[in-house]
Design a protein around this motif. Structure first.
Motif, mmCIF file in Angstrom:
data_model
loop_
_atom_site.group_PDB
_atom_site.id
_atom_site.type_symbol
_atom_site.label_atom_id
_atom_site.label_comp_id
_atom_site.label_asym_id
_atom_site.label_seq_id
_atom_site.Cartn_x
_atom_site.Cartn_y
_atom_site.Cartn_z
ATOM 1 N N GLU A 169 1.111 -1.328 -0.037
ATOM 2 C CA GLU A 169 -0.029 0.190 -0.171
ATOM 3 C C GLU A 169 0.809 1.136 0.109
ATOM 4 N N ALA A 206 1.178 3.613 2.141
ATOM 5 C CA ALA A 206 1.654 3.708 3.555
ATOM 6 C C ALA A 206 2.562 2.852 3.826
ATOM 7 N N GLY A 207 2.611 1.644 3.440
ATOM 8 C CA GLY A 207 3.665 0.480 3.718
ATOM 9 C C GLY A 207 3.042 -0.686 3.214
ATOM 10 N N ARG A 208 3.569 -1.835 4.155
ATOM 11 C CA ARG A 208 3.107 -3.294 3.740
ATOM 12 C C ARG A 208 2.173 -3.592 4.706
ATOM 13 N N ARG A 209 0.855 -4.272 4.192
ATOM 14 C CA ARG A 209 -0.261 -4.498 4.874
ATOM 15 C C ARG A 209 -0.117 -6.189 5.178
ATOM 16 N N TYR A 246 -2.032 -5.857 9.904
ATOM 17 C CA TYR A 246 -1.104 -4.929 10.518
ATOM 18 C C TYR A 246 -0.371 -4.287 9.480
ATOM 19 N N LEU A 247 -0.004 -2.958 9.895
ATOM 20 C CA LEU A 247 0.574 -2.167 8.638
ATOM 21 C C LEU A 247 1.845 -1.846 9.127
ATOM 22 N N ASP A 248 2.797 -2.407 8.417
ATOM 23 C CA ASP A 248 4.301 -2.062 8.797
ATOM 24 C C ASP A 248 4.738 -0.817 7.899
ATOM 25 N N THR A 249 4.898 0.282 8.566
ATOM 26 C CA THR A 249 5.136 1.575 7.854
ATOM 27 C C THR A 249 6.506 2.160 7.851
ATOM 28 N N ASP A 250 7.629 1.114 8.793
ATOM 29 C CA ASP A 250 8.935 1.382 8.532
ATOM 30 C C ASP A 250 9.484 1.761 7.311
ATOM 31 N N ALA A 251 10.454 2.532 7.106
ATOM 32 C CA ALA A 251 11.160 2.996 5.719
ATOM 33 C C ALA A 251 12.304 2.072 5.623
#
Length: 88
Positions: A11, A13-16, A51-56
């Motif tokens: 996504e 915003a990150g990885r869902r 869970y949304l992983d938003t770490d860059a």
């Protein structure tokens, strides 16, 4: 042990990470950065799905995830297969 499903969706915003979880199960999410040479780290304790992983991460970084289910007493119950992606 029942099979544990896990899905990884990219996504903006990150990885869902979505996974199956029974009502009373405890679910821990693990992530490995950089492939098999790296160690697994617990990313979330008793987490909910999704869970949304938003770490860059830098482009080209390989990310892998799995979910470990436990009973309320802390006994291992099931583990998902590993899902992976490479950061664009």
């Amino acid at each position: 042990m029942h099979p544990t499903k896990i899905d990884l969706t990219l996504e903006p915003a990150g990885r869902r990470i979505a996974f199956s979880k029974e009502l009373l199960e405890v679910a821990h999410l693990f992530r490995r950065v950089g492939g098999e040479a790296s160690s697994w780290q617990r990313l979330a304790v008793n987490t909910r799905s999704p869970y949304l992983d938003t770490d860059a991460f830098a482009p080209g970084t390989q990310l892998e995830y799995y979910v470990q289910h436990e009973t309320q007493q802390g006994e291992p119950e099931a583990r998902s297969h590993v899902v992976s992606t490479t950061v664009a």
